[in-house]
Design a protein around this motif. Structure first.
Motif, PDB file in Angstrom:
ATOM      1  N   VAL A 213       0.844  -1.190   0.000  1.00  0.00           N
ATOM      2  CA  VAL A 213       0.000   0.000   0.000  1.00  0.00           C
ATOM      3  C   VAL A 213       0.881   1.243   0.000  1.00  0.00           C
ATOM      4  O   VAL A 213       1.857   1.334   0.755  1.00  0.00           O
ATOM      5  CB  VAL A 213      -0.927   0.000   1.225  1.00  0.00           C
ATOM      6  CG1 VAL A 213      -1.772   1.267   1.252  1.00  0.00           C
ATOM      7  CG2 VAL A 213      -1.822  -1.231   1.204  1.00  0.00           C
ATOM      8  N   LYS A 300      -7.567   0.714  -6.631  1.00  0.00           N
ATOM      9  CA  LYS A 300      -7.505  -0.666  -6.154  1.00  0.00           C
ATOM     10  C   LYS A 300      -6.811  -1.492  -7.239  1.00  0.00           C
ATOM     11  O   LYS A 300      -7.339  -1.657  -8.339  1.00  0.00           O
ATOM     12  CB  LYS A 300      -8.906  -1.216  -5.892  1.00  0.00           C
ATOM     13  CG  LYS A 300      -9.644  -0.519  -4.755  1.00  0.00           C
ATOM     14  CD  LYS A 300      -9.012  -0.827  -3.412  1.00  0.00           C
ATOM     15  CE  LYS A 300      -9.823  -0.212  -2.279  1.00  0.00           C
ATOM     16  NZ  LYS A 300      -9.223  -0.502  -0.953  1.00  0.00           N
ATOM     17  N   ASP A 380      -3.925   0.624  -3.363  1.00  0.00           N
ATOM     18  CA  ASP A 380      -4.012  -0.513  -2.440  1.00  0.00           C
ATOM     19  C   ASP A 380      -3.915  -1.786  -3.269  1.00  0.00           C
ATOM     20  O   ASP A 380      -4.467  -1.857  -4.369  1.00  0.00           O
ATOM     21  CB  ASP A 380      -5.331  -0.459  -1.673  1.00  0.00           C
ATOM     22  CG  ASP A 380      -5.347  -1.421  -0.498  1.00  0.00           C
ATOM     23  OD1 ASP A 380      -4.324  -2.082  -0.260  1.00  0.00           O
ATOM     24  OD2 ASP A 380      -6.400  -1.524   0.176  1.00  0.00           O
TER      25      ASP A 380
END
Length: 436
Positions: A213, A300, A380
């Motif tokens: 992350v 994402k 992420d």
């Protein structure tokens, strides 16, 4: 008649003598049609056997210590390259301030003049001819109270304006236009900064980050760390006589290598691979004249592998951890395999002055004050991994089974049709003979 053997009783295919066989015109027609049908269906079985399909799998990503590359091409039409800084940081504690390796800053003409390219360089102001080689070899420039940077050309000295700026950044001091700094006056730093006020900038290239992350962002002014805080020197941005803003257009943003064009064309009509490999932020554009706007993109990232036929699983895995792989090739195997990433994204923007979104019809949305202007990408990593594996649509044994089924089924149906036609014709002749 030949003598009978011990296998005669086991013969499941009893024969008729030649004299008992009758050849008819209808039988010949059915035979020709049957041969055509068999050849057509056999060709279909062969084509199906040769066909390659993409078989998607979803597994838990068990990779450790991997790296990934972020490829970008972003234009800032209302911000000069000298004021633009790219920083990278992640939860592991790794930080890359003022990233330059692998990234080019392209100076652009003002939009009113067409936005053409002026110059492409990793640094906006300091060319090789600006190095202090013309000074006295014993010259040692002052750092004005700051500790000399470790990257200085002469240890313990600040012989160039850039070295003074670096020393100020390490000391967490604002630098400004370099007034009173001998090195910057010699290099005409302030004059060159003023010349670039109306220019734009395009950032293009790639950066390599840990597969954890993290975030990377574009913000004004040189960056430095102040304790646990990440700070930018905003003096030249805030005090500029020209109104700057972080209006931007994302020409391309992808995580990892791009699927080869020949593979994309090959499976564009039959495979979902090319659909999910489209980058959702490509050609995205944000317009604003407000210099105090913060743009945020929450990404994402889903690890994705592409495995062609006969791919070596180990080769592509090694190329996601090997630091010796040149920038731009991380994740691409020699056998055509590829480790890349697909992603989804949501975006948000807010004013640094806070307030609500009443102008957009959402009074209930309240924004906090503070922060710095810029464009921020927070990513992420998903724990799941998609593997798109090339496979034959059918095995060789399946091809042989299908071929036998085509041959046997066609001949069986043809025999039944021929028998029906023959029996029908025979009965019709008997009825006609009775009527006579």
């Amino acid at each position: 008649m030949p003598p009978k053997s011990r296998f005669t009783r086991l013969d499941a295919f009893t024969k008729t003598v030649e004299d008992a066989r009758i050849r008819t015109t209808s039988g010949g027609i059915v035979t020709i049609i049957s041969v055509i049908v068999v050849l057509y269906l056999a060709w279909g079985e062969w084509s199906d056997y040769r066909r390659i399909v993409i078989h998607p799998e979803l597994i838990v990503d068990k990779g450790r210590g991997e790296r990934m590359e972020i490829h970008m091409n972003i234009t800032f039409p209302k911000l000069p390259c000298e004021l633009l800084t790219l920083d990278v940081m992640d939860v592991s504690g790794e930080q890359q301030h003022g990233v330059l390796h692998g990234v080019n800053k392209v100076r652009l003409q003002p939009s009113s003049q067409g936005g053409g390219v002026i110059d492409t360089t990793a640094l906006a102001l300091h060319d090789a001819n600006e190095a202090a080689t013309h000074l006295d070899p014993d010259y040692c420039g002052p750092c004005y109270g700051a500790a000399p940077p470790s990257s200085a050309s002469k240890p313990g000295c600040c012989n160039t304006c850039d070295e003074v700026r670096e020393a100020y950044a390490q000391a967490s001091w604002a630098f400004g236009r370099g007034e009173g700094v001998e090195q910057c006056q010699r290099e005409h730093y302030a004059e060159k900064l003023d010349e670039q006020r109306h220019e734009g900038c395009r950032i293009e290239g790639a950066i390599r980050v840990n597969k954890v992350v993290g975030n990377f962002h574009f913000a004004p002014g040189r960056s430095f760390s102040n304790g646990n805080m990440h700070v930018h020197d905003l003096k030249n941005y805030a005090d500029s006589p020209v109104k700057h803003s972080f209006e931007h257009e994302i020409h391309q943003l992808r995580f990892g290598p791009q699927l080869p064009e020949d593979v994309t064309k090959k499976y564009s009509k039959s495979s979902p691979w090319t659909n999910h490999h489209l980058n959702p932020l490509d050609q995205a554009k944000q317009n604003t004249d407000d210099p105090n706007i913060n743009f945020m993109y929450f990404v994402k990232v889903v690890p994705t592998a592409y495995m062609p036929l006969n791919a070596n699983k180990a080769s592509v895995r090694d190329r996601t951890t090997d630091e010796d792989v040149w920038l731009g090739s991380l994740g691409s195997g020699f056998d055509g395999s590829m480790e890349t990433h697909q992603y989804s994204v949501t975006s948000h923007k807010r004013s640094l002055y806070g307030g609500d979104d009443a102008a957009e019809g959402h009074k209930e949305r309240m924004h906090a004050q503070g922060g710095i202007p810029g464009v921020f990408f927070s990513y992420d990593i998903s724990p799941m991994k998609v593997i798109n594996r090339e496979e034959r649509a059918k095995t060789f044994s399946g091809f042989l089974t299908g071929l036998c089924a085509v041959l046997g089924g066609t001949l069986t149906v043809a025999a039944a049709v021929d028998r029906g036609v023959y029996e029908g014709a025979t009965r019709l002749k008997k009825l006609q003979s009775k009527n006579l």
